[in-house]
Design an enzyme around this catalytic site. Structure first.
Site, PDB file in Angstrom:
ATOM      1  N   VAL A  36       0.914  -1.146   0.000  1.00 38.27           N
ATOM      2  CA  VAL A  36       0.000   0.000   0.000  1.00 38.27           C
ATOM      3  C   VAL A  36       0.952   1.193   0.000  1.00 38.27           C
ATOM      4  O   VAL A  36       1.510   1.555   1.031  1.00 38.27           O
ATOM      5  CB  VAL A  36      -0.933  -0.001   1.227  1.00 38.27           C
ATOM      6  N   PRO A  37       1.204   1.789  -1.166  1.00 40.53           N
ATOM      7  CA  PRO A  37       2.368   2.655  -1.366  1.00 40.53           C
ATOM      8  C   PRO A  37       2.275   4.062  -0.753  1.00 40.53           C
ATOM      9  O   PRO A  37       2.251   5.068  -1.461  1.00 40.53           O
ATOM     10  CB  PRO A  37       2.485   2.710  -2.886  1.00 40.53           C
ATOM     11  N   CYS A  38       2.307   4.123   0.554  1.00 37.26           N
ATOM     12  CA  CYS A  38       2.281   5.414   1.247  1.00 37.26           C
ATOM     13  C   CYS A  38       3.552   6.221   0.959  1.00 37.26           C
ATOM     14  O   CYS A  38       3.545   7.449   1.087  1.00 37.26           O
ATOM     15  CB  CYS A  38       2.084   5.220   2.743  1.00 37.26           C
ATOM     16  N   HIS A  39       4.617   5.553   0.532  1.00 37.07           N
ATOM     17  CA  HIS A  39       5.859   6.261   0.214  1.00 37.07           C
ATOM     18  C   HIS A  39       5.704   7.155  -1.013  1.00 37.07           C
ATOM     19  O   HIS A  39       6.523   8.046  -1.232  1.00 37.07           O
ATOM     20  CB  HIS A  39       7.012   5.266   0.004  1.00 37.07           C
ATOM     21  N   ARG A  40       4.643   6.971  -1.785  1.00 38.73           N
ATOM     22  CA  ARG A  40       4.423   7.772  -2.994  1.00 38.73           C
ATOM     23  C   ARG A  40       3.703   9.085  -2.702  1.00 38.73           C
ATOM     24  O   ARG A  40       3.402   9.833  -3.626  1.00 38.73           O
ATOM     25  CB  ARG A  40       3.636   6.958  -4.024  1.00 38.73           C
TER      26      ARG A  40
END
Length: 172
Positions: free
Chosen positions: A135-139
């Protein structure tokens, strides 16, 4: 797609997967991934005595992480279960729509979920994401284009974004 190893419905299984950003503590319950904790993460879920260590149910996930870090995978194909408030789950589902190699802002996520004034709440939910990378919260970055908080550390956030950007450039 079901995990090829069936686990007992009541048990929580865990393992550790090595990665370029450090060991990842992963948990699985009812054949769904429930947590990915980056070793340096402040909110790492502590291993509970009743959890069962077993690498077998995580083989597919370990391979997918390896492929991701090698630039060979852009999406994960593993069933996940998001535990959080309805608002958090709404935010986390919105994060899953951010394309590989792209970034967005907290404000844009707030607009996407239909609550444009909830920028700070989106940031809080982003920070509580139990399944980072997948779940790409780094984006998600600040409106000024700068990197902002990441439970796995800003250095690792930068590495993940650079990895994805580099792989997108190579594919062009």
């Amino acid at each position: 797609m079901p995990v090829p190893y069936t686990t007992n419905m009541a048990n929580i299984y865990y393992s550790q997967i090595e990665s370029p950003i450090g060991p990842l503590l992963v948990t699985l319950q009812q054949d769904h991934l429930t947590n990915v904790s980056i070793d340096q993460q402040k909110r790492t879920v502590p291993i509970q005595p009743e959890w069962i260590y077993d690498e077998k149910p995580f083989r597919s996930l370990a391979l997918q992480f390896h492929e991701y870090f090698q630039g060979q995978r852009q999406q994960f194909d593993i069933p996940i279960r998001l535990h959080g408030t309805p608002f958090q789950v709404l935010v986390w589902k919105a994060l899953q729509s951010i394309p590989y190699g792209a970034t967005t802002t907290y404000g844009e996520v707030a607009k996407q979920i239909g609550n444009p004034k909830a920028v700070r709440a989106v940031g809080m939910a982003n920070g509580q994401n139990p399944i980072p990378i997948i779940v790409p919260c780094h984006r998600v970055i600040g409106s000024n284009g700068k990197l902002t908080g990441f439970g796995g550390g800003l250095h690792n956030k930068s590495l993940l974004l650079s990895l994805e950007e580099q792989n997108c450039e190579q594919a062009s």
